[in-house]
Design an enzyme around this catalytic site. Structure first.
Site, PDB file in Angstrom:
ATOM      1  N   TRP A  15      -8.645  -8.466   0.357  1.00  0.00           N
ATOM      2  CA  TRP A  15      -8.060  -9.116  -0.826  1.00  0.00           C
ATOM      3  C   TRP A  15      -7.219  -8.123  -1.645  1.00  0.00           C
ATOM      4  O   TRP A  15      -7.401  -7.984  -2.850  1.00  0.00           O
ATOM      5  CB  TRP A  15      -9.168  -9.713  -1.708  1.00  0.00           C
TER       6      TRP A  15
ATOM      7  N   LYS B 176      -5.771  -7.376  14.535  1.00  0.00           N
ATOM      8  CA  LYS B 176      -6.188  -6.187  13.772  1.00  0.00           C
ATOM      9  C   LYS B 176      -7.387  -5.513  14.453  1.00  0.00           C
ATOM     10  O   LYS B 176      -7.468  -4.281  14.514  1.00  0.00           O
ATOM     11  CB  LYS B 176      -6.529  -6.548  12.322  1.00  0.00           C
TER      12      LYS B 176
ATOM     13  N   ASP C 241     -11.094  -7.046   6.490  1.00  0.00           N
ATOM     14  CA  ASP C 241     -12.349  -7.810   6.565  1.00  0.00           C
ATOM     15  C   ASP C 241     -12.215  -9.002   7.520  1.00  0.00           C
ATOM     16  O   ASP C 241     -13.215  -9.585   7.945  1.00  0.00           O
ATOM     17  CB  ASP C 241     -12.757  -8.302   5.168  1.00  0.00           C
TER      18      ASP C 241
ATOM     19  N   LEU D  31       0.826  -1.207   0.000  1.00  0.00           N
ATOM     20  CA  LEU D  31       0.000   0.000   0.000  1.00  0.00           C
ATOM     21  C   LEU D  31       0.862   1.260   0.000  1.00  0.00           C
ATOM     22  O   LEU D  31       0.528   2.251  -0.662  1.00  0.00           O
ATOM     23  CB  LEU D  31      -0.953  -0.006   1.197  1.00  0.00           C
TER      24      LEU D  31
ATOM     25  N   ALA E 295       1.788  -3.289   9.091  1.00  0.00           N
ATOM     26  CA  ALA E 295       0.976  -4.349   9.707  1.00  0.00           C
ATOM     27  C   ALA E 295       1.689  -5.685   9.609  1.00  0.00           C
ATOM     28  O   ALA E 295       2.538  -5.881   8.745  1.00  0.00           O
ATOM     29  CB  ALA E 295      -0.384  -4.451   9.009  1.00  0.00           C
ATOM     30  N   TYR E 296       1.325  -6.577  10.508  1.00  0.00           N
ATOM     31  CA  TYR E 296       1.762  -7.976  10.415  1.00  0.00           C
ATOM     32  C   TYR E 296       0.651  -8.684   9.646  1.00  0.00           C
ATOM     33  O   TYR E 296      -0.462  -8.830  10.146  1.00  0.00           O
ATOM     34  CB  TYR E 296       1.921  -8.566  11.815  1.00  0.00           C
TER      35      TYR E 296
ATOM     36  N   TYR F 293      -4.607 -13.188  13.255  1.00  0.00           N
ATOM     37  CA  TYR F 293      -4.443 -11.970  12.449  1.00  0.00           C
ATOM     38  C   TYR F 293      -5.663 -11.058  12.608  1.00  0.00           C
ATOM     39  O   TYR F 293      -5.543  -9.874  12.921  1.00  0.00           O
ATOM     40  CB  TYR F 293      -4.237 -12.341  10.978  1.00  0.00           C
TER      41      TYR F 293
ATOM     42  N   ILE G 269       7.097   1.436  14.187  1.00  0.00           N
ATOM     43  CA  ILE G 269       5.932   1.849  14.983  1.00  0.00           C
ATOM     44  C   ILE G 269       5.932   1.265  16.397  1.00  0.00           C
ATOM     45  O   ILE G 269       5.080   1.604  17.211  1.00  0.00           O
ATOM     46  CB  ILE G 269       4.596   1.524  14.264  1.00  0.00           C
TER      47      ILE G 269
END
Length: 285
Positions: A152, A131, A104, A13, A62-63, A127, A39
């Site tokens: 996705w 999150k 999601d 991203l 993120a992981y 996960y 972070i």
């Protein structure tokens, strides 16, 4: 408008944000190098905030190794929960707006109706749980936040399903692909565009939003479209989730309703197949 700090700039991203900013030539984004952007290192974060006094902070870090997280729960929790909380603390202190990316996978995925932001989150994997914990840690420290749940994610950058399928499709005669997990692919360039639009519009419609491309598909049909648009001749065999056991359980149905993002943020969202066509044409160029 002040600067925007991007954490996790080297990931998929982050690279898509670089692409969008270069294309639009607008918002001033500061892509921090990894050695300045851990972070989990509060001292490092404080130095970055003191230096830039950002108007916005985008957390792309993120992981995301879904199966590995089942064994690495401590590391996943540190990155996905504690990292989000660290940024939220500093955003609260500096009056910075936090744009945080979620997933999601915070949902169990046992229903058959598109999920809205107020639906109960009940993750079924480490996960997804970590999150969700990240999402829940943010409001304690700032009310100036946008949490964008996506699904996705793919693009021409980093490792993702589209690039993997194109590679395997050219190497093998047959691929067995799950057909009973349903959701929506998201072109990360589109998500990056949504993030930049939030900053450009200086929206104060804070809260949780769902953002994926429009439409609904299964992994099998997604793969089929990838091969069709990429002109790859490979035989595809639909299989059930049970035939492809993984360490982490995935939501069977995680289609998200994007009405709130469209009405409150005013973003136009392309259909997944149209965006896939764009991505594959760029990969083939």
């Amino acid at each position: 408008m002040g600067s925007t700090l991007v954490f996790g700039a080297s990931g998929q991203l982050g690279q898509c944000l670089k692409h969008v900013v270069a294309e639009r030539n607008t918002a001033e984004l500061v892509f921090l190098p990894e050695e300045q952007a851990n972070i989990l290192d509060m001292g490092m974060l404080q130095a970055a905030f003191a230096q830039y006094k950002p108007a916005y902070c985008i957390n792309c870090a993120a992981y995301t190794a879904v199966d590995k997280a089942e064994d690495d729960i401590d590391i996943a929790r540190k990155v996905n929960r504690d990292g989000a909380e660290n940024l939220a603390k500093l955003c609260g202190e500096y009056g910075t707006t936090l744009i945080h990316i979620s997933t999601d996978f915070v949902f169990a995925g046992t229903g058959n109706q598109p999920l809205v932001e107020t639906d109960e989150a009940a993750p079924i994997s480490v996960y997804g749980l970590t999150k969700l914990e990240g999402e829940q840690a943010i409001p304690a420290h700032t009310n100036q936040y946008f949490i964008l749940r996506t699904s996705w994610l793919y693009s021409e950058y980093a490792n993702n399903f589209v690039k993997t399928m194109l590679k395997l499709g050219r190497e093998r005669e047959e691929l067995r692909i799950i057909w009973d997990q349903v959701g929506t692919p998201t072109y990360a360039i589109d998500l990056a565009g949504c993030i930049v639009s939030i900053i450009e519009s200086q929206s104060q419609q804070y809260g949780i939003y769902h953002y994926s491309n429009e439409g609904v598909t299964s992994w099998y049909d997604f793969a089929h479209a990838i091969f069709e648009l990429g002109n790859v001749a490979v035989r595809t065999v639909p299989i059930r989730t049970a035939e492809y056991p993984t360490k982490a359980t995935r939501p069977a149905y995680s289609v998200m309703d994007k009405t709130k993002a469209k009405t409150q943020l005013g973003v136009a969202i392309p259909h997944w197949r149209d965006s896939l066509k764009v991505c594959i044409s760029r990969l083939e160029a």
